[in-house]
Design an enzyme around this catalytic site. Structure first.
Site, PDB file in Angstrom:
ATOM      1  N   ARG A  23      -3.835   0.278  -5.620  1.00 38.54           N
ATOM      2  CA  ARG A  23      -3.446   0.040  -4.221  1.00 38.54           C
ATOM      3  C   ARG A  23      -4.546   0.298  -3.371  1.00 38.54           C
ATOM      4  O   ARG A  23      -5.475   1.090  -3.426  1.00 38.54           O
ATOM      5  CB  ARG A  23      -2.077   0.830  -4.041  1.00 38.54           C
ATOM      6  CG  ARG A  23      -1.537   0.901  -2.709  1.00 38.54           C
ATOM      7  CD  ARG A  23      -0.363   1.504  -2.701  1.00 38.54           C
ATOM      8  NE  ARG A  23       0.843   1.049  -3.552  1.00 38.54           N
ATOM      9  CZ  ARG A  23       1.386   1.988  -4.296  1.00 38.54           C
ATOM     10  NH1 ARG A  23       1.243   3.112  -4.113  1.00 38.54           N
ATOM     11  NH2 ARG A  23       2.353   1.544  -5.231  1.00 38.54           N
ATOM     12  N   ASN A  87       0.998  12.846  -3.561  1.00 39.60           N
ATOM     13  CA  ASN A  87       0.554  12.092  -5.005  1.00 39.60           C
ATOM     14  C   ASN A  87      -0.332  13.310  -5.609  1.00 39.60           C
ATOM     15  O   ASN A  87      -1.033  13.917  -5.204  1.00 39.60           O
ATOM     16  CB  ASN A  87      -0.210  10.935  -4.657  1.00 39.60           C
ATOM     17  CG  ASN A  87       0.280   9.771  -3.996  1.00 39.60           C
ATOM     18  OD1 ASN A  87       1.127   9.168  -4.499  1.00 39.60           O
ATOM     19  ND2 ASN A  87      -0.042   9.608  -2.373  1.00 39.60           N
ATOM     20  N   ASP A 103      -4.921   7.888  -8.929  1.00 46.50           N
ATOM     21  CA  ASP A 103      -3.574   8.305  -8.976  1.00 46.50           C
ATOM     22  C   ASP A 103      -2.878   8.573 -10.436  1.00 46.50           C
ATOM     23  O   ASP A 103      -3.021   7.710 -11.407  1.00 46.50           O
ATOM     24  CB  ASP A 103      -2.744   6.919  -8.330  1.00 46.50           C
ATOM     25  CG  ASP A 103      -1.265   7.246  -8.002  1.00 46.50           C
ATOM     26  OD1 ASP A 103      -0.640   7.756  -9.264  1.00 46.50           O
ATOM     27  OD2 ASP A 103      -0.752   7.582  -7.048  1.00 46.50           O
ATOM     28  N   ASP A 107       4.661  12.186  -8.544  1.00 46.16           N
ATOM     29  CA  ASP A 107       4.365  12.509  -6.881  1.00 46.16           C
ATOM     30  C   ASP A 107       5.671  13.376  -6.657  1.00 46.16           C
ATOM     31  O   ASP A 107       6.877  13.491  -7.299  1.00 46.16           O
ATOM     32  CB  ASP A 107       5.131  11.071  -6.326  1.00 46.16           C
ATOM     33  CG  ASP A 107       4.267  10.048  -6.880  1.00 46.16           C
ATOM     34  OD1 ASP A 107       3.006  10.132  -6.498  1.00 46.16           O
ATOM     35  OD2 ASP A 107       4.578   8.752  -7.348  1.00 46.16           O
ATOM     36  N   GLU A 123       6.733   7.569 -15.899  1.00 40.38           N
ATOM     37  CA  GLU A 123       5.469   6.885 -15.671  1.00 40.38           C
ATOM     38  C   GLU A 123       4.319   7.891 -16.267  1.00 40.38           C
ATOM     39  O   GLU A 123       3.279   7.158 -16.666  1.00 40.38           O
ATOM     40  CB  GLU A 123       5.314   6.490 -14.394  1.00 40.38           C
ATOM     41  CG  GLU A 123       4.172   5.423 -14.037  1.00 40.38           C
ATOM     42  CD  GLU A 123       4.115   4.978 -12.597  1.00 40.38           C
ATOM     43  OE1 GLU A 123       3.134   4.320 -12.245  1.00 40.38           O
ATOM     44  OE2 GLU A 123       4.953   5.140 -11.828  1.00 40.38           O
TER      45      GLU A 123
END
Length: 189
Positions: A23, A87, A103, A107, A123
């Site tokens: 991102r 993060n 990343d 989170d 994830e």
């Protein structure tokens, strides 16, 4: 690499462990730089996702990055109060193109009422298996999660009310000095 100056605009880019693009935030106004940290503000900033999807942030947000901590902190300033999105990520690096970090999926979100939630555990587990996160990375991220929770509970740094007030005020002091044309030209690093 020369550090950006107060009032400059920089891009922020996040990547995944395998080096793939995740991102980017196009224009973040720098509010403070030091040898180890950068504080900035996003305000209706264009964000581009890895799949090409684009969107604009809904509210102003203060961002905090540090070269020694494995997390970064976003304080989203809303009518209902300040919410935080933290993060778990590598320390940042800065080059001519952008501020960059990896990343690591996990989170922590803090709602204006103080509720805390650990997000994206599934994830993290899937990516850890897929990309074979080293044990050292897992150990660092576990430690950093505890350290981040301590910061939250102690209202340290970006989690203090004064921090948000001081840096959001500073953002408003700098905005009139920077016209829209300069955002896309000379002030970019």
């Amino acid at each position: 690499m020369q550090l950006p100056k107060e009032g400059d605009y920089i891009a922020i880019q996040s990547y995944k462990h395998d080096g793939s693009f995740h991102r980017t935030w196009r224009d973040t106004m720098v509010l403070k730089t030091s040898e180890h940290s950068i504080i900035g503000c996003n305000d209706h900033t264009l964000v581009t996702e890895s799949d090409g999807r684009r969107w604009v942030t809904r509210e102003p947000a203060l961002v905090y990055f540090h070269k020694h901590y494995w997390f970064n902190i976003v304080a989203m300033i809303r009518d209902t109060g300040v919410a935080y999105y933290c993060n778990l990520a590598s320390p940042f690096v800065l080059d001519k193109e952008a501020l960059k970090y990896i990343d690591y999926d996990l989170d922590i979100k803090i709602f204006p009422d103080g509720e805390k939630r650990l997000l994206d555990v599934d994830e993290y587990a899937a990516h850890a298996e897929k990309w074979h996160y080293p044990e050292e990375i897992d150990r660092i991220l576990r430690h950093s999660t505890h350290e981040l929770i301590d910061w939250i509970n102690e209202q340290k740094g970006p989690f203090s009310k004064d921090y948000v007030d001081i840096w959001y005020k500073r953002y408003h002091e700098l905005v009139p000095k920077n016209n829209k044309k300069s955002r896309n030209s000379k002030n970019k690093i």
